[in-house]
Enzyme design. Structure first.
Site, PDB file in Angstrom:
ATOM      1  N   PRO A 153     -18.424  11.205   6.874  1.00 23.27           N
ATOM      2  CA  PRO A 153     -19.890  10.399   6.651  1.00 23.27           C
ATOM      3  C   PRO A 153     -20.371  10.345   8.012  1.00 23.27           C
ATOM      4  CG  PRO A 153     -18.115   9.107   5.716  1.00 23.27           C
ATOM      5  CD  PRO A 153     -17.490  10.416   6.044  1.00 23.27           C
ATOM      6  N   ASP A 185     -33.749  33.595   2.210  1.00 25.25           N
ATOM      7  CA  ASP A 185     -33.469  32.114   1.582  1.00 25.25           C
ATOM      8  C   ASP A 185     -34.177  30.734   2.036  1.00 25.25           C
ATOM      9  OD1 ASP A 185     -31.413  33.195  -0.138  1.00 25.25           O
ATOM     10  OD2 ASP A 185     -30.009  32.658   1.096  1.00 25.25           O
TER      11      ASP A 185
END
Length: 248
Positions: free
Chosen positions: A89, A170
């Protein structure tokens, strides 16, 4: 491209290797992926890969030694095009640009998955080249993040998608969302497919798709739209969009 994932739960990652796109890519030899269990490198006869935390604290912490040894096993001699990544994180948030960078700049990625209360800090300091996070939320381990990165990078390997143009269209390949797409039936509950898509006029279809991609990005992801470099044609399309929405 080769990707090695270090995980205490290899069966979880192996299931990912057996899904359609990744499975076909591996079987065709377009890329290599493997998972290695750090427990196989522990010096404990009980295959212990975690221990209590120095200074106290709840839970257990993954030990550095099994991770260092597992990494050195899959990457005996590290070169400039090898990259060791720790899923954390504290890391840089993963984006499509980061996926492109990893594919462009490296041939071998080693993704280290933490678990339990975390990993001995020496892995972050002395083993990993960089830290990557897939978002600001808490997961049980790094496996999902490793699979996200692997999937995003794999899509750019030529031949993996089957259609060479698929990856480039995409969402996020450039900072713009993908245009709306439709399939049969033409009319569902009175909601019809835009007629231009049935016209067979490829230039008009391409123009409509770009325009609707701009519109979607503007409304749904203005943060992305702000990063988009508009061409002269894009500016004309945006003028049309603003005029249309003014009339609504």
């Amino acid at each position: 491209m080769k990707i090695d994932i270090l995980s205490l739960f290899p069966e979880f990652v192996e299931a990912f290797f057996n899904q359609s796109m990744i499975k076909r890519a591996l079987e065709a030899g377009l890329m290599e992926m493997a998972v290695t269990n750090p427990r196989d490198f522990t010096k404990s006869r009980h295959r212990q890969a975690d221990d209590t935390i120095y200074g106290g604290g709840a839970g257990m912490l993954m030990m550095c030694q099994p991770l260092f040894d597992a990494c050195h096993h899959v990457l005996p001699e590290k070169g400039k095009r090898d990259r060791v990544i720790f899923l954390s994180p504290a890391g840089e948030t993963f984006t499509q640009d980061k996926a492109k960078e990893l594919y462009r700049d490296y041939d071998h990625l080693v993704l280290i998955c933490g678990h339990y209360e975390g990993v001995d800090h020496r892995v972050e300091e002395h083993l990993a080249d960089e830290l990557i996070s897939i978002g600001d939320y808490v997961l049980t381990g790094g496996e999902l993040g490793a699979m996200v990165i692997s999937d995003a990078v794999a899509r750019m390997v030529p031949g993996v998608l089957g259609d060479a143009g698929s990856a480039a269209t995409d969402s996020f390949y450039e900072p713009i969302l993908e245009y709306p797409q439709y399939t049969k039936p033409y009319d569902y509950n009175g909601w019809k497919v835009p007629d231009v898509l049935l016209s067979g006029h490829h230039a008009n279809i391409a123009r409509w798709r770009r325009k609707e991609a701009l519109r979607r990005t503007l409304h749904h992801r203005p943060d992305l739209f702000g990063k988009l470099i508009l061409s002269g044609e894009d500016k004309k399309l945006m003028a049309e969009i603003r005029e249309e929405e003014k009339e609504e």
